[in-house]
Design a protein around this motif. Structure first.
Motif, PDB file in Angstrom:
ATOM      1  N   ALA A  94     -35.210 -16.357   1.332  1.00  0.00           N
ATOM      2  CA  ALA A  94     -34.939 -16.316  -0.470  1.00  0.00           C
ATOM      3  C   ALA A  94     -36.075 -16.915  -1.091  1.00  0.00           C
ATOM      4  CB  ALA A  94     -33.547 -16.632  -0.724  1.00  0.00           C
ATOM      5  N   GLY A  97     -39.230 -15.699  -1.429  1.00  0.00           N
ATOM      6  CA  GLY A  97     -39.353 -14.488  -2.245  1.00  0.00           C
ATOM      7  C   GLY A  97     -39.032 -13.021  -1.458  1.00  0.00           C
ATOM      8  N   GLN A 100     -32.982 -11.269  -1.882  1.00  0.00           N
ATOM      9  CA  GLN A 100     -32.286 -11.938  -3.180  1.00  0.00           C
ATOM     10  C   GLN A 100     -30.937 -10.899  -3.013  1.00  0.00           C
ATOM     11  OE1 GLN A 100     -34.803 -10.321  -6.284  1.00  0.00           O
ATOM     12  NE2 GLN A 100     -33.926  -8.395  -6.381  1.00  0.00           N
ATOM     13  N   LYS A 119     -36.490  -7.941  -1.215  1.00  0.00           N
ATOM     14  CA  LYS A 119     -37.226  -7.933  -2.487  1.00  0.00           C
ATOM     15  C   LYS A 119     -38.609  -7.716  -2.045  1.00  0.00           C
ATOM     16  CE  LYS A 119     -38.483 -11.234  -6.094  1.00  0.00           C
ATOM     17  NZ  LYS A 119     -38.285 -12.883  -6.287  1.00  0.00           N
ATOM     18  N   SER A 276     -25.187 -21.317  -9.797  1.00  0.00           N
ATOM     19  CA  SER A 276     -26.067 -19.900  -9.708  1.00  0.00           C
ATOM     20  C   SER A 276     -26.293 -19.560 -10.943  1.00  0.00           C
ATOM     21  CB  SER A 276     -25.508 -18.997  -8.560  1.00  0.00           C
ATOM     22  OG  SER A 276     -24.283 -18.678  -9.313  1.00  0.00           O
ATOM     23  N   ASN A 282     -31.609 -20.657  -7.591  1.00  0.00           N
ATOM     24  CA  ASN A 282     -31.727 -19.441  -6.467  1.00  0.00           C
ATOM     25  C   ASN A 282     -30.296 -19.028  -6.149  1.00  0.00           C
ATOM     26  OD1 ASN A 282     -31.972 -18.059  -4.008  1.00  0.00           O
ATOM     27  ND2 ASN A 282     -34.174 -18.834  -4.173  1.00  0.00           N
ATOM     28  N   GLU A 283     -29.903 -17.898  -6.500  1.00  0.00           N
ATOM     29  CA  GLU A 283     -28.543 -17.167  -6.366  1.00  0.00           C
ATOM     30  C   GLU A 283     -28.069 -16.962  -4.865  1.00  0.00           C
ATOM     31  OE1 GLU A 283     -27.246 -14.397 -10.073  1.00  0.00           O
ATOM     32  OE2 GLU A 283     -28.885 -13.403  -8.585  1.00  0.00           O
ATOM     33  N   LEU A 284     -29.240 -16.754  -3.974  1.00  0.00           N
ATOM     34  CA  LEU A 284     -28.962 -16.562  -2.756  1.00  0.00           C
ATOM     35  C   LEU A 284     -28.722 -17.701  -2.006  1.00  0.00           C
ATOM     36  CD1 LEU A 284     -30.332 -13.872  -0.525  1.00  0.00           C
ATOM     37  CD2 LEU A 284     -29.884 -15.985   0.441  1.00  0.00           C
TER      38      LEU A 284
END
Length: 294
Positions: A94, A97, A100, A119, A276, A282-284
């Protein structure tokens, strides 16, 4: 009159000499400051070069914290590190990049209900990460963070999904650390069987890692997870989930240890759902934290 003139000229001469002396001192001081500045910059460049030379993934850092220095293996009683290392992989991907969470949509889903999606499938240069990324990319329908931690660990009751398990993860990570000059390889005899071990060979790298973890919750504590370095934040959470964070705090004095653990508990008490949703979060990362702290 002549005496007064001589006295005045002597005074001017002394003032001139004093001025020259002050100017010389100032130049020397400036030179010293420039030298110190240059030396600081050189040291910073050396540190950067050093860190590039021995840059470790989250998985390698967690394993290194868990390894016994002389024996070269993790505690036989630690049954948390396996799933912790899988969580590390998801966060590492994550941060780079590659992965996600799916958009939450109109009906806001919880972090643990949202699926992990690919992603970018660009290779990371790390075999384990690329293997995990390939699984996520090719799996339809997508799975949640909790499911991926279980699937990559082989903790599934579905025989059709056993192929997702990443095998010999600790051994493969240890070999990476051997290649990076951090560990070495030896054979140890345990009466009934021989075991490959990986004792520490470069103590400086491990000590720097421990110092960074300690500083994050002591000298460099910012009391705001959004201002913390994401990689360090993830390392603290996952080292705790893998039951190896204690090893980083063991050398501390009692007062420092108590303060460090108090601040770690503050992080553990955070609400991942709320964190989050904040800017630049970073949501993950928070989904993995939620999976381990729920």
């Amino acid at each position: 009159m002549t005496s007064l003139t001589q006295h005045s000229s002597g005074l001017v001469q002394r003032r001139t000499e004093a001025s020259r002396s002050a100017a010389a001192d100032k130049d020397r001081g400036s030179g010293d400051e420039d030298f110190e500045s240059r030396r600081g910059e050189e040291q910073e460049e050396e540190d950067k070069a050093d860190s590039k030379e021995t840059r470790l993934t989250l998985m390698e850092e967690v394993l290194l914290l868990g390894l016994k220095d002389r024996e070269g293996y993790t505690s036989f009683w630690n049954d948390c590190i396996s799933s912790g290392l899988r969580g590390c992989m998801l966060i590492e991907l994550a941060i780079r990049g590659r992965l996600q969470l799916e958009p939450c949509g109109m009906r806001r889903k919880s972090l643990l209900a949202r699926k992990v999606i690919c992603k970018s499938d660009a290779p990371t240069g790390d075999v384990l990460l690329d293997e995990a990324l390939k699984h996520v990319k090719e799996t339809q329908p997508p799975e949640t963070v909790q499911s991926w931690i279980e699937l990559l660990s082989g903790e599934t009751w579905n025989p059709l999904k056993l192929h997702y398990q990443l095998r010999n993860v600790r051994e493969r990570l240890a070999k990476n650390l051997v290649e990076k000059g951090v560990l070495t390889t030896e054979k140890q005899n345990f009466l009934l069987f021989d075991m490959t071990t990986h004792p520490l060979t470069n103590n400086n790298i491990k000590q720097r890692l421990i110092k960074r973890v300690q500083e994050a919750v002591l000298d460099k504590w910012v009391n705001d997870p959004q201002r913390m370095d994401k990689r360090m934040l993830a390392l603290i959470f996952l080292a705790h989930s893998s039951d190896v964070l204690e090893n980083a705090f063991a050398p501390l004095l009692d007062d420092q240890y108590d303060l460090a653990m108090k601040r770690v508990r503050q992080l553990l008490d955070l609400e991942p759902e709320g964190e989050s949703g904040k800017p630049n979060a970073n949501e993950l990362l928070w989904a993995v934290v939620s999976a381990f702290t729920k």
